[in-house]
Design an enzyme around this catalytic site. Structure first.
Site, PDB file in Angstrom:
ATOM      1  N   ASP A 115     -15.433  -3.694  -2.078  1.00 31.65           N
ATOM      2  CA  ASP A 115     -15.058  -3.406  -0.698  1.00 31.65           C
ATOM      3  C   ASP A 115     -16.320  -3.271   0.141  1.00 31.65           C
ATOM      4  O   ASP A 115     -17.170  -2.417  -0.150  1.00 31.65           O
ATOM      5  CB  ASP A 115     -14.233  -2.124  -0.639  1.00 31.65           C
ATOM      6  CG  ASP A 115     -13.000  -2.197  -1.539  1.00 31.65           C
ATOM      7  OD1 ASP A 115     -12.397  -3.284  -1.618  1.00 31.65           O
ATOM      8  OD2 ASP A 115     -12.657  -1.182  -2.169  1.00 31.65           O
TER       9      ASP A 115
ATOM     10  N   ASP B 298       0.853  -1.189   0.000  1.00 31.87           N
ATOM     11  CA  ASP B 298       0.000   0.000   0.000  1.00 31.87           C
ATOM     12  C   ASP B 298       0.886   1.235   0.000  1.00 31.87           C
ATOM     13  O   ASP B 298       1.798   1.357   0.833  1.00 31.87           O
ATOM     14  CB  ASP B 298      -0.906   0.008   1.234  1.00 31.87           C
ATOM     15  CG  ASP B 298      -1.985  -1.071   1.162  1.00 31.87           C
ATOM     16  OD1 ASP B 298      -2.020  -1.816   0.154  1.00 31.87           O
ATOM     17  OD2 ASP B 298      -2.789  -1.152   2.102  1.00 31.87           O
TER      18      ASP B 298
END
Length: 247
Positions: free
Chosen positions: A129, A8
């Protein structure tokens, strides 16, 4: 089962958030390309990159870092975060990204997702998500009215070959994956599912591997690798990851 380490990116660094919250950030490296090489050297066959700044801004913000990662390794990468139009998709694929992950677009611009699939085929993934069963978008800052299974079935009909499912409440928490939700999604959409969020032990990977017959083909692992609660060599051995990934 495919084991996919996550990197990330925020401000050019390798970080991890908890439940996507910027005030719950841990910086693991100032050199994401070195991290990518380490995962490749360990035997990973694919990497999962997230442009966190891009996800919040609505456009990629870590392009130089992403390019450095691509040039530093031989294995393919998949990238999500802030990819909201076809020009950006095309640019990233030409840069060397193997697959792009569309999330917000699937809710706000489904026609463009369908066009992307026509143009780029299996190089397009959809990220789903979940927050309390609903789809979260725009860097998880907003929650849509659409439920996870409905979106999965819609993109399946468009021709998406696989989705990445993240339970936000588990992401970065080391609480274990939401196995029930992952299985439910796989059964609903009848396409391949890559699970993400919550993996904390090798036993979690064993549990996910038991979902392979339902269409769960891989798992993205982030914090557990960085925190040392999962050893990537053990994970790869368990998953019998010996092939070149289709990533």
């Amino acid at each position: 089962m495919l084991i996919i380490p996550a990197i990330d990116l925020r401000a050019g660094k390798c970080v991890r958030l908890v439940e996507g919250k910027l005030d719950h950030e841990t910086v693991y490296s100032d050199d994401p390309a070195a991290v990518a090489r380490a995962w490749e050297d360990s035997g990973a066959q694919c990497l999962h990159l997230v442009d966190l700044d891009g996800a919040f801004a609505g456009a990629p913000k870590n392009l130089a870092t992403i390019n450095n990662i691509i040039n530093a390794i031989q294995i393919p990468v998949q990238l999500g975060g802030g990819i909201r139009d076809l020009d950006t998709v095309d640019m990233l694929l030409q840069m060397g990204v193997s697959r792009v992950i569309l999330g917000t677009m699937a809710i706000q611009k489904p026609a463009l997702v369908a066009e992307a699939l026509e143009r780029f085929g299996e190089r397009i993934l959809v990220g789903i998500d979940a927050r309390d069963g609903k789809v979260a978008i725009e860097g998880w800052g907003l929650t849509a009215e659409k439920d996870v299974q409905s979106l999965a079935m819609e993109v399946s009909r468009m021709g998406v070959s696989r989705v990445i499912f993240t339970d936000i409440s588990r992401d970065g928490t080391l609480k274990g994956p939401n196995l029930e939700a992952i299985k439910k999604l796989a059964l609903a959409c009848k396409i391949k599912v890559i699970a993400s969020g919550g993996v904390s032990t090798i036993q979690d990977i064993e549990a996910l591997k038991r979902l392979e017959p339902y269409g769960v083909e891989g798992v993205i692992i982030g914090k557990a690798l960085y925190a040392g609660t999962v050893n990537i060599l053990d994970a790869l051995e368990l998953a019998e990851e010996r092939r070149i990934a289709s990533c």
